[in-house]
Design a protein around this motif. Structure first.
Motif, PDB file in Angstrom:
ATOM      1  N   CYS A  67      42.002  42.307  31.999  1.00  0.00           N
ATOM      2  CA  CYS A  67      41.976  43.508  32.744  1.00  0.00           C
ATOM      3  C   CYS A  67      42.774  44.500  31.812  1.00  0.00           C
ATOM      4  O   CYS A  67      43.943  44.101  31.282  1.00  0.00           O
ATOM      5  CB  CYS A  67      42.397  43.555  33.854  1.00  0.00           C
ATOM      6  SG  CYS A  67      42.243  45.318  34.772  1.00  0.00           S
ATOM      7  N   ARG A  77      36.748  40.322  32.890  1.00  0.00           N
ATOM      8  CA  ARG A  77      36.582  39.162  33.383  1.00  0.00           C
ATOM      9  C   ARG A  77      37.388  38.728  34.659  1.00  0.00           C
ATOM     10  O   ARG A  77      38.515  39.109  34.455  1.00  0.00           O
ATOM     11  CB  ARG A  77      36.427  38.096  32.302  1.00  0.00           C
ATOM     12  CG  ARG A  77      37.610  37.832  31.607  1.00  0.00           C
ATOM     13  CD  ARG A  77      37.476  37.238  30.289  1.00  0.00           C
ATOM     14  NE  ARG A  77      36.720  35.756  30.439  1.00  0.00           N
ATOM     15  CZ  ARG A  77      36.458  35.035  29.451  1.00  0.00           C
ATOM     16  NH1 ARG A  77      36.517  35.476  28.160  1.00  0.00           N
ATOM     17  NH2 ARG A  77      35.681  33.798  29.781  1.00  0.00           N
ATOM     18  N   LEU A  83      40.752  39.049  40.369  1.00  0.00           N
ATOM     19  CA  LEU A  83      40.805  40.524  40.651  1.00  0.00           C
ATOM     20  C   LEU A  83      41.683  40.883  41.844  1.00  0.00           C
ATOM     21  O   LEU A  83      42.509  42.063  41.733  1.00  0.00           O
ATOM     22  CB  LEU A  83      39.293  40.887  41.296  1.00  0.00           C
ATOM     23  CG  LEU A  83      38.069  40.701  40.131  1.00  0.00           C
ATOM     24  CD1 LEU A  83      36.559  40.947  40.951  1.00  0.00           C
ATOM     25  CD2 LEU A  83      38.390  41.631  38.957  1.00  0.00           C
ATOM     26  N   GLN A 106      32.861  43.103  38.067  1.00  0.00           N
ATOM     27  CA  GLN A 106      34.515  42.933  38.318  1.00  0.00           C
ATOM     28  C   GLN A 106      34.797  44.448  38.528  1.00  0.00           C
ATOM     29  O   GLN A 106      35.874  44.242  39.310  1.00  0.00           O
ATOM     30  CB  GLN A 106      34.737  42.743  36.567  1.00  0.00           C
ATOM     31  CG  GLN A 106      35.102  41.466  36.288  1.00  0.00           C
ATOM     32  CD  GLN A 106      33.769  40.787  36.067  1.00  0.00           C
ATOM     33  OE1 GLN A 106      32.866  41.319  35.494  1.00  0.00           O
ATOM     34  NE2 GLN A 106      33.645  39.504  36.685  1.00  0.00           N
TER      35      GLN A 106
END
Length: 284
Positions: A67, A77, A83, A106
């Protein structure tokens, strides 16, 4: 909800693993690749931070979650756990990004984690086909579309501002009187990445290459003067930018577009673009 250990801040020692992760999806990761290729992973040079969710993985290993946190938050991803770790790190400080943007799964997954603290969003664009073309456009190019010259900034800027307001829904001059946006447009012009068709003093078509990696160029800001719409200027003009990207710069041309913009989708498909992924954007 159970929270996992936080995401890890990457540095230049992680560069080989990051480049491998970005190369796995060169079109989807173009915005981040363009920065990393020039600046490496040092946050000061990069203009943001790059995070990984593989906090237990050796630096030489495969990156499971990735990120970018800068002017935009771009999750490239990662599974649900990744996440959550990105959300945890993002929530440690006040939000400064203007949007979440990137692969839809995402982005929307990360937004689910952030919405309680960062919401409500000004707009959530769930459906944005990501399109690419690595060959010649199928339609004739507008021969009058050309790179904007540095001394044409004042003529070009009003069209760029009009496009931004129409597309994003806010005036880029808000806050600092437009100084930062003007500087960004001037930078694109100086780099030969802003294109227009001028008729007299007026811009009737414009587009820019917003991100340019070694393999992909992402077209943005496609705009036709309202009085000239419906005459094919957008299609022929975009084809000219594609030709410059593919043949002049040796890159794959890419762009993403709102799914509800059926006219633009039809035009891009006529040029030869094919959908290669799905983006989403959360605007603040």
């Amino acid at each position: 909800m159970l929270r996992l250990a936080g995401a890890r801040l990457l540095d230049d020692r992680d560069y080989p693993a990051v480049r491998a992760a970005l190369a796995a999806d060169p079109v989807g990761s173009c915005m981040v690749s363009a920065r990393v290729e020039v600046a490496g992973l040092d946050p000061w040079r990069l203009g943001g931070e790059l995070w990984a969710a593989d906090f237990r993985t050796p630096r030489s290993g495969r990156i499971q979650g990735l990120c970018f946190s800068g002017p935009n938050l771009i999750p490239l991803r990662g599974n649900a756990s990744a996440l959550r770790s990105f959300a945890d790190r993002a929530l440690r400080k006040q939000r400064t990004c203007s949007s979440l943007v990137g692969p839809a799964e995402q982005v929307l997954g990360l937004w689910d984690e952030l919405a309680v603290e960062w919401g409500p969003a000004r707009e959530v664009r769930h459906d944005q086909p990501l399109m690419a073309l690595d060959g010649a456009p199928k339609l004739a190019c507008d021969p009058l579309v050309r790179p904007v010259r540095p001394n044409e900034l004042e003529r070009y800027l009003p069209a760029a501002i009009a496009m931004f307001i129409e597309e994003v829904g806010v005036d880029p001059r808000a806050g600092d009187g437009g100084a930062s946006y003007r500087a960004r447009v001037a930078e694109l012009i100086a780099g030969g990445r802003a294109f227009a068709r001028f008729e007299g003093e007026q811009v009737v078509f414009k587009a820019e290459i917003g991100a340019l990696s070694t393999t992909v160029g992402q077209i943005q800001g496609v705009w036709v003067h309202p009085e000239r719409r419906g005459n094919g200027l957008g299609t022929a003009g975009t084809a000219a930018v594609v030709a410059r990207l593919v043949h002049g710069m040796g890159r794959t041309a890419s762009l993403y577009v709102n799914g509800y913009n059926t006219a633009a989708l039809a035009a891009y498909r006529k040029i030869g673009f094919q959908q290669v992924g799905q983006y989403a954007t959360v605007l603040f």
